[in-house]
Design an enzyme around this catalytic site. Structure first.
Site, PDB file in Angstrom:
ATOM      1  N   GLU A 273       0.772  -1.237   0.000  1.00 46.58           N
ATOM      2  CA  GLU A 273       0.000   0.000   0.000  1.00 46.58           C
ATOM      3  C   GLU A 273       0.807   1.294   0.000  1.00 46.58           C
ATOM      4  O   GLU A 273       0.585   2.157   0.854  1.00 46.58           O
ATOM      5  CB  GLU A 273      -0.970   0.007   1.208  1.00 46.58           C
ATOM      6  CG  GLU A 273      -1.950  -1.140   1.198  1.00 46.58           C
ATOM      7  CD  GLU A 273      -3.018  -1.055   2.286  1.00 46.58           C
ATOM      8  OE1 GLU A 273      -2.881  -0.241   3.222  1.00 46.58           O
ATOM      9  OE2 GLU A 273      -4.006  -1.807   2.189  1.00 46.58           O
ATOM     10  N   GLU A 377      -5.967  -8.327   0.508  1.00 53.12           N
ATOM     11  CA  GLU A 377      -6.619  -7.984   1.774  1.00 53.12           C
ATOM     12  C   GLU A 377      -8.088  -7.697   1.516  1.00 53.12           C
ATOM     13  O   GLU A 377      -8.427  -7.010   0.565  1.00 53.12           O
ATOM     14  CB  GLU A 377      -6.002  -6.722   2.398  1.00 53.12           C
ATOM     15  CG  GLU A 377      -4.577  -6.870   2.861  1.00 53.12           C
ATOM     16  CD  GLU A 377      -4.088  -5.628   3.620  1.00 53.12           C
ATOM     17  OE1 GLU A 377      -4.931  -4.800   4.025  1.00 53.12           O
ATOM     18  OE2 GLU A 377      -2.872  -5.495   3.789  1.00 53.12           O
TER      19      GLU A 377
END
Ligand SMILES: *[C@@H]1O[C@H](CO)[C@@H](O)[C@H](O)[C@H]1NC(C)=O
Ligand SMILES: *[C@@H]1O[C@H](CO)[C@@H](O)[C@H](O)[C@H]1NC(C)=O
Ligand SMILES: *[C@@H]1O[C@H](CO)[C@@H](O)[C@H](O)[C@H]1NC(C)=O
Ligand SMILES: *[C@@H]1O[C@H](CO)[C@@H](O)[C@H](O)[C@H]1NC(C)=O
Ligand SMILES: *[C@@H]1O[C@H](CO)[C@@H](O)[C@H](O)[C@H]1NC(C)=O
Length: 497
Positions: A273, A377
């Site tokens: 991320e 995720e």
């Protein structure tokens, strides 16, 4: 003991007998109740009689973890043994896994108990925790956590649930090389990672190790080690930190190319991320190009693990021009509903439809345009009520205490959201549908990793809690007809959404 006391004892003898009886009954019943099926030495473990359940021991740093040469384990009938190839390229064999989050990189919302005693001292992340405690105390705290949050039983349970992969987030400090002003505990987590990899190997589970925290913080969130500013690419130390990160990329590439680890660790996550929306797409893309080059130079062409890059929140479609930058590249997006006011405010029907059509079509398109694509995720949480999810004292979007926006609906509260026993049947049915809708969508790509395998207090973020409470299937490979197709949703975006 005086007479009065004796007669008193006589008078109460029946009570004492009853108490004794209850104690004996409890001694028999309680272990039956609290011993979970996966703790038992059941027939399922006849292949692994060496495993003795019990408290886990810390690692002796003098004793290096010796990699086993036995890569013959097979986690289930649908997955090739470790020493047989897993076909990542076609994406036909689905990756089904959980994240071992909140372990080697701490996250306040996953293990609030590690943070609660120090919140008053301004501790908000692993950086401030280590700084506040100092090296020795931080080491003691982390060692205890590392030894107990993930154990051999964790891997047995993951295997028994029909999963074939785990994604293991690590911080750069696992590999040492810290600057003097970085208070993290160096190297310790690496030893625990290596021990866990041996358990994965024993049970035939493939491991995706991924760099979750880069020097300087690639996103400013607490799960990058340090919350606050982004000092990676951005900021005064940004260029130096981006450069340092390449050294970790190189180390990981080399390590997982070695024959000892190639079978059990066939995929690596480059970096979790990076905040593309702050840093900008082009600087990240240019760093990705460098990293891919460093990675393949270290592994050698045609060898070494697959490399997985995160979409940096810029959309899966933003990376097609990178696919020619290297071989065996995979793309990763993380899908969450609760951090986005628009998605959070949709009704349940629309959320299910959105999962099938929007996330599903994203996977279809990315697979065509880029290649193998995963969701590394996701969870079934449709609210942001988990303690510390938005930060200490930050409140929640769900009940209107976060950013001034109104609650989801006038009667939305977070009061019962973190207690599974408070969920009614209709809610659990929705959670089950929402899980299945997402799995259906993500299996239009190469697969998925749930965030997280467990949490201390938030059932919606815990795969194990989902299984225990019935909204996640007990076998990821045999889960019925799914949600999207039986409900008439295709994996393509409707014109109106
Ligand atoms: C588990 O079962 C195996 C046989 O299936 C046995 O050899 C082993 O001793 C048992 N272990 C424990 C801890 O009971
Ligand atoms: C930490 O690990 C790195 C990489 O394996 C190594 O070079 C370094 O010497 C280790 N540092 C300590 C303090 O053990
Ligand atoms: C980028 O770095 C500057 C320092 O050069 C800092 O002031 C700013 O907050 C950083 N941006 C983000 C989003 O952290
Ligand atoms: C859910 O929202 C959609 C889109 O706004 C709407 O068309 C639909 O009627 C709503 N369904 C329910 C059950 O409220
Ligand atoms: C954790 O990170 C979130 C953003 O992901 C941030 O808003 C929050 O303040 C952090 N939590 C704590 C306890 O500091």
């Amino acid at each position: 003991m005086g007479a009065g006391e004796r007669s008193c004892l006589r008078r109460h003898r029946w009570k004492i007998s009853l108490l004794a009886l209850l104690l004996v009954a409890a001694a028999v019943v309680v272990p039956l109740v609290i011993v979970k099926p996966w703790d038992k030495n059941t027939s399922k473990d006849k292949d692994h009689p060496s495993f003795v359940p019990g408290p886990q021991i810390p690692i002796n740093p003098e004793q290096p973890i010796v990699p086993s040469k036995d890569d013959t384990a097979k986690c289930n009938a649908y997955t090739p043994a470790l020493n047989q190839p897993f076909d990542y390229a076609s994406g036909e064999l689905k990756m089904r896994g959980v994240n071992l989050g909140g372990w080697l990189v701490l996250e306040p919302f996953i293990t609030p108990s590690l943070f609660d005693p120090y919140i008053k001292d301004g501790v908000v992340d692993e950086y401030t925790l280590c700084k506040h405690l100092g090296l020795e105390a931080a080491k003691a705290l982390l060692e205890k956590h590392y030894a107990n949050w993930v154990t051999e039983e964790t891997f047995i349970r993951i295997r028994d649930l029909g999963l074939n992969h785990v994604r293991i987030p690590i911080g750069f400090w696992a590999l040492g090389g810290l600057n003097a002003d970085e208070p993290y505990v160096p190297n310790l987590s690496w030893a625990y990672l290596l021990r866990a990899i041996e358990w994965a190997r024993k049970y035939g589970i493939r491991v995706m190790v991924e760099l979750h925290a880069a020097p300087g913080s690639q996103n400013g969130w607490n799960h990058s080690g340090r919350s606050g500013a982004i000092n990676w690419i951005n900021g005064t130390e940004g260029a130096a930190n981006a450069q340092r990160t390449l050294l970790y990329t190189q180390q990981l590439a080399t390590f997982f190319t070695s024959p000892d680890y190639a079978h059990v660790g066939p995929i690596l996550g480059l970096l979790n991320e990076p905040a593309g929306f702050m840093i900008g797409g082009e600087p990240i893309k240019s760093w990705y190009r460098q990293a891919i080059d460093v990675f393949r130079t270290a592994t050698g062409a045609g060898k070494g693990p697959w490399l997985i890059i995160h979409d940096a929140f810029l959309g899966l479609g933003s990376w097609t021009d990178l696919k020619t930058s290297g071989e065996r590249l995979m793309l990763d997006a993380h899908q969450y509903i609760m951090f986005d006011d628009n998605l959070l405010r949709m009704n349940r029907t629309t959320q299910l439809q959105f999962a099938c059509q929007n996330w599903g079509s994203d996977m279809v398109e990315s697979t065509e345009d880029f290649g193998p694509t995963i969701v590394g995720e996701f969870s079934v949480a449709v609210n942001d009520c988990a303690k510390y999810l938005n930060g200490v004292g930050m409140g929640y979007r769900w009940d209107g205490t976060f950013d001034g926006a109104p609650p989801k609906s006038p009667d939305s509260t977070c009061t019962n959201e973190n207690t599974a026993s408070m969920y009614d049947a209709e809610y659990k049915k929705f959670l089950s549908d929402y899980f299945n809708a997402q799995i259906d969508a993500y299996e239009q790509g190469a697969g998925w990793f749930y965030w997280n395998f467990k949490t201390e207090t938030n059932p919606l973020w815990s795969y194990f809690d989902g299984v225990d409470n019935g909204w996640i299937p007990k076998d990821a490979n045999n889960r019925g007809p799914g949600f999207c197709v039986p409900n008439g949703y295709s994996f393509s975006k409707p014109a109106t959404m």
